[in-house]
Design a protein around this motif. Structure first.
Motif, short mmCIF file in Angstrom:
data_model
loop_
_atom_site.label_atom_id
_atom_site.label_comp_id
_atom_site.label_asym_id
_atom_site.label_seq_id
_atom_site.Cartn_x
_atom_site.Cartn_y
_atom_site.Cartn_z
N GLY A 150 39.35 7.21 48.21
CA GLY A 150 38.43 6.59 49.17
C GLY A 150 39.18 5.92 50.31
N SER A 198 31.34 2.00 46.49
CA SER A 198 32.73 2.37 46.75
C SER A 198 33.59 1.99 45.54
N ASN A 200 31.60 6.35 48.71
CA ASN A 200 31.78 7.64 48.03
C ASN A 200 30.42 8.31 47.86
#
Ligand code: PFF
Length: 455
Positions: free
Chosen positions: A341, A70, A3
């Motif tokens: 994600g 993430s 991300n």
């Protein structure tokens, strides 16, 4: 998938993380657990759990998040590809969802109480209950919680409010909201605490809260204190892995973990210093005032004996609603980060995918306090089962797996690297923290688990 969101400032990062930690766990759950498990004895074990497990596990989660960049599942996958450690993140997401089912309900109660405080309804006499009786607020709470529509509608409103903030994303939504709301919360608590010190039996309340009776420390008290520490610090379910992934490269993780843990503990202790003088001064001991009702009965009683009850009550329930909302947002963010994600979804559809099923599940949880109270699992209602299962089992279990991973199986040097920002800062605590995570945290969690099974 990595991300790219980040918190924009140091203050925003601390405010958002404290916003996640400080919530109903501190104000609603902590006093109820303290009262159920022997007062000061519980407080003592709780403080030990925060220092021995809370800070190291929080550092572990921050490290996995920032290194993996993430969500709770994919951070593990990126750090140890092909290994099953991501299951810990998966358990975290399941756990976060279970927490939301009852957390949204209690957040809804706070909004109802805020509404009733502002409208003055909360302090209006109830027909059939003698005015001034200390059962006035207990009756009101019991009747409200067992109702069908009002608690359910407030739960839906809470879900809607969280959804609105979550759709705006990390910086605009979570960070901005926390920056304004967190300092306000501390201020209101301090004012209420000064006020509580002037209650007639303040000294007795403080003695109950601060003078431990060591004979009351049992395995059951230890497991509950451990569960409370994890619940209160938002540990063991991937929230802080997700937030860690939004941290910048130069964030000092150790300082952040200590600041967050101390502020979180300070809020819980301040709440205890308000509530127990109130309990003693107004004779609020006994069944009607226990458990989930404690805060909703004791605080209004305290306000009712103060000048301008409506004002104090409105201030307090604003605080509680704020704390509940910032924490709910962080719990939901675990799943939203995973959906956006992993499935490459935009923020708004990801938020809807997470929150819409919750409308149904939290409605069931709300009804389990009234019409569905016969639906029990091991003697617990749906609401109570989700609370006990998550705090006392799933969160410590998540932390145990994470500590074993970091202590024994993570890529070499990962923790050291994260705790020293790649060797750019000195950190004398890095070695003790790694020792705690490798040996003390897993072993003690196991011992507490096993002994509590036999008690
Ligand atoms: N720490 C929050 C509270 O004390 O209310 C609850 C919570 C938030 C638990 C986030 C878990 C979590 F991941």
């Amino acid at each position: 998938m990595a991300n790219n969101s980040e918190f924009s400032s140091k203050l925003g990062l601390i405010a958002a993380t404290v916003g996640s930690a400080v919530g109903l766990g501190n104000v609603w759950r902590f006093p109820a657990e303290t009262q159920a498990h022997g007062g000061a004895a519980f407080l003592l074990v709780y403080v030990a759990c925060v220092i021995l497990f809370g800070v190291p596990v929080m550092l572990g989660e921050f490290s996995i998040g920032r290194a993996g960049k993430s969500d709770a599942i994919d951070s593990y996958r990126r750090l140890s590809p092909g290994k099953p450690w991501w299951i810990s993140g998966f358990l975290g997401i399941v756990c976060s969802y279970l927490i939301l089912t009852f957390y949204m309900v209690v957040s809804g109660w706070t909004l109802e109480y805020l509404y009733q405080s502002i409208s003055g309804e909360l302090f209006a006499p109830i027909p059939g209950v003698e005015e001034g009786s200390n059962l006035q607020f207990a009756d009101r709470m019991q009747e409200y919680v067992a109702g069908v529509w009002p608690p359910m509608i407030w739960t839906w409103i809470t879900i809607g409010l969280c959804g609105a903030v979550l759709c705006m994303g990390v910086q605009k939504g979570i960070e901005r909201a926390s920056n304004i709301l967190m300092p306000l919360l501390f201020l209101i608590l301090i004012i209420l605490c000064v006020n509580a010190m002037n209650l007639p039996k303040a000294a007795e309340g403080l003695e109950y809260f601060f003078k431990p009776d060591f004979s009351k420390i049992t395995p059951k008290v230890c497991i509950s204190a451990l569960g409370q520490a994890f619940f209160s610090l938002s540990l063991g379910m991937g929230t802080l892995i997700t937030y860690g992934s939004y941290f910048r490269k130069d964030t000092n993780l150790t300082r952040t973990a200590f600041t967050v843990s101390l502020l979180d503990m300070a809020v819980a202790i301040l709440v205890g210093m308000i509530i127990f003088p109130g309990v003693m001064s107004f004779g609020l001991q006994g069944e009607s005032f226990d458990g989930s009702a404690l805060v909703f009965v004791t605080f209004p009683e305290i306000f009712n004996n103060m000048w301008c009850p409506q004002l104090w009550s409105s201030l307090f329930f604003i605080l509680l609603a704020v704390a509940a909302l910032t924490s709910s947002i962080s719990i939901a963010e675990v799943s939203i980060a995973y959906f956006s994600g992993h499935f490459n979804m935009k923020r708004v559809p990801a938020t809807c995918a997470v929150l819409l099923p919750l409308v149904l599940l939290s409605s069931l949880s709300s009804l389990s306090n009234g019409v569905l109270s016969d639906w029990t699992i091991c003697g617990y209602t749906i609401f109570g089962a989700c609370d006990a299962l998550t705090a006392n089992i799933l969160m410590p279990l998540g932390a145990l797996i994470m500590a074993v991973y970091l202590g024994w199986f993570a890529p070499k040097g990962l923790m050291q690297d994260q705790l020293t920002n790649g060797g750019t800062i000195r950190n004398r605590l890095a070695v003790p923290v790694m020792f705690l995570l490798k040996w003390v945290t897993p072993l003690l969690i196991l011992v507490i688990f096993i002994t509590s099974l036999f008690m």
